[in-house]
Design a protein around this motif. Sequence first.
Motif, mmCIF file in Angstrom:
data_model
loop_
_atom_site.group_PDB
_atom_site.id
_atom_site.type_symbol
_atom_site.label_atom_id
_atom_site.label_comp_id
_atom_site.label_asym_id
_atom_site.label_seq_id
_atom_site.Cartn_x
_atom_site.Cartn_y
_atom_site.Cartn_z
ATOM 1 N N ASP A 1 -0.233 5.945 1.684
ATOM 2 C CA ASP A 1 0.691 4.903 2.142
ATOM 3 C C ASP A 1 -0.058 3.700 2.708
ATOM 4 O O ASP A 1 0.307 2.547 2.432
ATOM 5 N N GLN B 1 1.210 14.497 -5.044
ATOM 6 C CA GLN B 1 1.390 15.101 -6.369
ATOM 7 C C GLN B 1 0.422 14.459 -7.354
ATOM 8 O O GLN B 1 0.057 13.290 -7.209
ATOM 9 N N ALA C 1 -1.065 11.908 2.341
ATOM 10 C CA ALA C 1 0.021 10.930 2.237
ATOM 11 C C ALA C 1 -0.188 9.725 3.151
ATOM 12 O O ALA C 1 0.083 8.583 2.738
ATOM 13 N N GLU D 1 5.359 6.693 -12.375
ATOM 14 C CA GLU D 1 5.439 6.894 -10.935
ATOM 15 C C GLU D 1 4.098 7.327 -10.364
ATOM 16 O O GLU D 1 3.249 7.860 -11.069
ATOM 17 N N ARG D 2 3.915 7.092 -9.075
ATOM 18 C CA ARG D 2 2.800 7.664 -8.308
ATOM 19 C C ARG D 2 3.430 8.256 -7.056
ATOM 20 O O ARG D 2 4.013 7.521 -6.249
ATOM 21 N N ARG D 3 3.359 9.563 -6.916
ATOM 22 C CA ARG D 3 4.005 10.250 -5.809
ATOM 23 C C ARG D 3 2.952 10.805 -4.854
ATOM 24 O O ARG D 3 2.066 11.555 -5.275
ATOM 25 N N PRO D 4 3.037 10.468 -3.578
ATOM 26 C CA PRO D 4 2.077 11.019 -2.617
ATOM 27 C C PRO D 4 2.082 12.542 -2.638
ATOM 28 O O PRO D 4 3.145 13.175 -2.677
ATOM 29 N N ALA E 1 -1.226 11.165 -12.939
ATOM 30 C CA ALA E 1 -0.195 10.135 -12.998
ATOM 31 C C ALA E 1 -0.638 9.086 -14.014
ATOM 32 O O ALA E 1 -1.832 8.964 -14.312
ATOM 33 N N TRP F 1 6.294 17.420 -12.906
ATOM 34 C CA TRP F 1 5.282 16.920 -11.971
ATOM 35 C C TRP F 1 4.612 18.074 -11.242
ATOM 36 O O TRP F 1 5.277 19.024 -10.826
ATOM 37 N N ARG G 1 2.119 19.658 -8.209
ATOM 38 C CA ARG G 1 1.634 19.526 -6.826
ATOM 39 C C ARG G 1 0.649 20.658 -6.577
ATOM 40 O O ARG G 1 0.991 21.826 -6.737
ATOM 41 N N ARG H 1 -0.405 1.631 -5.290
ATOM 42 C CA ARG H 1 -0.146 3.046 -5.092
ATOM 43 C C ARG H 1 -1.135 3.794 -5.989
ATOM 44 O O ARG H 1 -1.119 3.642 -7.208
ATOM 45 N N GLY I 1 0.762 14.450 -10.866
ATOM 46 C CA GLY I 1 1.285 13.913 -12.108
ATOM 47 C C GLY I 1 1.622 14.931 -13.167
ATOM 48 O O GLY I 1 2.009 16.074 -12.872
#
Length: 458
Positions: free
Chosen positions: A250, A285, A246, A280-283, A275, A355, A357, A259, A287
């Motif tokens: 970031d 995860q 993460a 979305e793009r989630r730290p 993703a 999603w 992880r 991102r 997708g």
Amino acid sequence: MGGMGLLGAERDGVVSVAGVEVTREELAGRARAVAGRIGGARAVAVNATASVDTVAAVLGGLVAGVPVVPVPPDSGPAERGHILADSGAELLVGAPSDGEVFGLPTVPSTGSGSGAFPEPSEDATGLILYTSGTTGAPKGVMVSRAAIAADLDALAEAWAWTPDDLLVHGLPLFHVHGLVLGVLGALRVGSGLVHTGRPTPEAYAKAGGSLYFGVPTVWSRVVESGAAEALRGARLLVSGSAGLPAPVFDALAARSGHRAVERYGMTETLITVSARHDGERRPGQVGLPLRGVETRLVGEHGEDVPHDGATPGELLVRTPTVFQGYLNRPDATAESLADGWFRTGDIAAIGPDGWHRIVGRASTDLIKSGGYRIGAGEIEAALLAHPAVREAAVIGTPHPDLGEQVTAFVIADGIAETDLIDFVARDLSAHKRPRTVHFVDSLPRNALGKVQKKLLTP
């Protein structure tokens, strides 16, 4: 042209590998020349250096319908000998001097051929890719032409990858990431390709691409070097082969304006989860399943695990991109495949919104401590959130009372063990905190930057 259906139509566009540039027409001619020399072979080996020679050799095998065995150029005699003997490769495509090392008759990947070749069957094996061999001798993963085509088409859709893109990367050409996605993907889509030879921040910064591939180590170095600013003109940055921490996610977003898109896959399944370019793009995860891919989680006894975003289970996938089996290993194939579902050996959690992880490998990253099932990846993410920690790896080690205890290995500056343990305990449940933290100068990694946890010893 006949035999090139897997790669799409021939289009104009740059193909540059380690500073050597060829036109697509020249590359197609070299592929035809190779195909004419290897027709009828059971399999051919390629010394998979970062070179146009490697690309031409692989394409020649695909045109001829002969399975291609990419061999890591830094492989030692024992590993190389195993791969060649197990695969049954009869020829080496490449430089004549390579034949002396490989002990195989060599055919060149130079010259130009003409004429059409019949299109091989979709079910024909295109590549035999060897796994890292962390649990024994490397296994040959047979990947069909149909699987390659289906995966590349699904990724093109998910990432809006078009002929207008210029893909830039410097990843090894003996893995799925660098070879299948990073070379065959560009050729099938019709985009330009610049392979930088090595994935240095300086090379990425000056390439001027719209689409970049990298592994977490690459993105970390891009951030640290200041090269991330030069990527603001890109369209998409993609990270894979291991989880992107993460803090790196970031920092990359702050300095490049992007991102990163994370994705997940294996040699046996190709890429299955990602993703999207417009989502979305989630730290932390990776997708949602790609088109045509189904996933599920199971517990230790095969029971379904709820998709609540928290409960870990082994990830199973059912996909048209799944491999044909392990070469010469029907036992291992049967153990990993049941009713079309492939057992990844990875531990994951899936949220109610679908999603995914990835927590880690079942063999090394699922820690059973005091009756709890703990994912190492969650603790590593918590450790990396501390500004003093640059790298972290977590494993389970024997404990007389708990069965296993959470043990961390970190590269950090100016922080005490108790402070790190308390830091993790503030964010996670008490039973997830490390009981021991070892400060080290480096973590053992493979060519793709994945930590080799079996080499970590307290």
